[in-house]
Design an enzyme around this catalytic site. Structure first.
Site, PDB file in Angstrom:
ATOM      1  N   ARG A 133       0.446  -1.240   0.103  1.00 28.60           N
ATOM      2  CA  ARG A 133      -0.035   0.022   0.284  1.00 28.60           C
ATOM      3  C   ARG A 133       0.618   1.085  -0.197  1.00 28.60           C
ATOM      4  NH1 ARG A 133      -1.720   2.383   4.415  1.00 28.60           N
ATOM      5  NH2 ARG A 133      -2.194   0.050   5.419  1.00 28.60           N
ATOM      6  N   TYR A 179     -15.494  18.145 -14.426  1.00 27.32           N
ATOM      7  CA  TYR A 179     -15.740  17.059 -14.445  1.00 27.32           C
ATOM      8  C   TYR A 179     -17.211  16.582 -13.181  1.00 27.32           C
ATOM      9  CZ  TYR A 179     -14.886  12.109 -13.210  1.00 27.32           C
ATOM     10  OH  TYR A 179     -15.729  10.367 -13.218  1.00 27.32           O
ATOM     11  N   ASP A 219      -7.583  20.071 -13.501  1.00 23.21           N
ATOM     12  CA  ASP A 219      -7.331  19.272 -13.784  1.00 23.21           C
ATOM     13  C   ASP A 219      -6.947  19.160 -15.345  1.00 23.21           C
ATOM     14  OD1 ASP A 219      -8.603  17.291 -15.161  1.00 23.21           O
ATOM     15  OD2 ASP A 219      -9.973  16.989 -13.947  1.00 23.21           O
ATOM     16  N   LYS A 247      -8.083   8.171 -19.095  1.00 26.19           N
ATOM     17  CA  LYS A 247      -8.316   8.711 -20.529  1.00 26.19           C
ATOM     18  C   LYS A 247      -6.576   8.595 -21.664  1.00 26.19           C
ATOM     19  CE  LYS A 247     -12.143   9.955 -18.535  1.00 26.19           C
ATOM     20  NZ  LYS A 247     -11.905   8.851 -17.511  1.00 26.19           N
TER      21      LYS A 247
END
Length: 398
Positions: free
Chosen positions: A56, A109, A185, A210
């Site tokens: 992790r 978004y 972003d 994306k």
């Protein structure tokens, strides 16, 4: 890794996207980073700097992608990879202090807006939404209102789905003057088209799902910053909240990243061609694409971007006569259903061209027109894409 920061700075983005994140040049060793599937690492005693410790905290398969993305964005530090774009959004929003003020685009978004709205509803922050292309309105939102100035300015440029263009440098300067952190972003543009850190942003966000991975086969997110303290805070949030990437997904994302320059070159050129043709079509009531000289964001985009991206939006005109009247939304739905090569789907940035009417999503704000259709242009032959669009538009006359 084998590519030093000094050497990376001398390379064009088109070369860097291929060369960054490679293993050291050791005889008979692979030129590609290996996939490491392990949750556990050898070690004794207390953990120190650089120790992996546990899956992790770190994974060797994350490192090459994080290094490559950091160098592509012009950062002094490696990026941070997350399980999804929204996991990265959550980590970035964790930088807003308790009861702080977040300024965010009203068109952004949907996941980011939803998360911020929920945090505001629970009293964790004050949310001020604004048209990010309206510089004066953004400056007013950053400034003290009731004695409280912005703690974070959230930028998206171009915005999703309205493709508004922000004056990024001016807004970042104003936000910093108010003591705010600036997060951008950069999913739509990618670091090959726009580098927000060079325009004043503190943190850059990507939905790696994306363009960066580019093949619609992984779900990942990323953050990049040159600020060591911000990176430490973001890394802590990722570790404690567990929004970590799977190693196989990270490996696929790096493989996809290698072709980013070619994909962007092709898709941007096709998007420009399609936008120019669609702008004069009688069935199109409006078009949004910053590459058009008529677009309100054109000059601003030209000043701060290396291209205009591969996403465009059209508003489909209502249809009168023929088989009966169709509203703009109904005509848009018919258009999408009539396509053969374009795929009706909600994502973007892959090799395939995608199309959808955005208001079919309940989370999309009402200020997005009902008849607005978003097109993500892929790498197919542009004449095939145009032919498919043209025949689908012709069906609106029947």
């Amino acid at each position: 890794m084998s590519l030093s920061a000094e050497h990376a700075a001398t390379l064009s983005p088109e070369s860097l996207v291929v060369a960054a994140g490679r293993p050291p040049r050791v005889r008979d060793e692979p030129v590609n980073p290996p996939l490491v599937l392990s949750s556990t690492y050898f070690g004794t005693g207390p953990l120190g700097d650089g120790d992996r410790g546990y899956g992790r905290y770190s994974n060797p398969t994350w490192d090459p992608f994080e290094e490559a993305l950091g160098q592509l964005e012009g950062a002094d530090l490696p990026g941070l990879l997350y399980a999804s774009g929204l996991a990265a959004v959550s980590s970035a929003l964790s930088l807003v202090p308790a009861n702080g003020v977040l300024v965010m685009p009203s068109h952004s978004y949907a996941g980011s807006v939803t998360m911020a709205t929920e945090l505001a509803a629970k009293g964790f922050l004050e949310l001020r939404t604004v048209d990010i292309a309206d510089t004066d309105a953004v400056l007013a939102a950053i400034a003290p209102v009731g004695g409280r100035a912005a703690s974070m300015l959230w930028l998206e440029s171009p915005t999703n789905p309205m493709l508004g263009i922000a004056d990024m440098r001016a807004l970042a300067d104003a936000a910093h003057a108010a003591g705010a952190v600036v997060v951008t972003d950069n999913t739509f543009s990618t670091p090959l088209v726009q580098q927000p850190l060079s325009l004043g942003s503190d943190v850059v966000l990507h939905s790696v799902t994306k363009y960066l991975s580019g093949h619609s086969d992984v779900v990942l997110g990323a953050l990049v910053t040159s600020d060591a303290d911000l990176r430490a805070a973001l890394l802590h949030h990722r570790t404690i909240h567990g929004g970590i990437a799977g190693p196989f997904e990270a490996w696929l994302a790096l493989r996809g990243l290698r072709t980013l320059a070619l994909r962007i070159e092709r898709s941007q050129a096709s998007a420009q061609t399609l936008a120019e043709r669609l702008s004069g079509h009688p069935r199109i009531a409006g078009i949004r694409f910053p590459g058009l000289a008529s677009d309100p964001g054109h000059e601003r985009a030209k000043a701060q971007m290396k291209g205009f991206g591969s996403v465009l939006c059209i508003e489909v005109a209502p249809v009168e006569g023929g088989t009966g009247r169709l509203s703009g939304a109904e005509a848009a739905d018919r258009l999408v259903r009539a396509l053969h090569l374009w795929l009706p789907a909600t994502s973007l940035g892959g090799v395939e061209s995608l199309i959808e009417r955005r208001r079919r999503h309940a989370a999309e704000p009402e200020s997005v027109p009902e008849n607005l259709v978003r097109l993500s242009v892929g790498i197919e032959n542009v004449e095939d894409l145009w032919s498919d669009l043209e025949q689908a538009l012709d069906t609106l006359d029947g």
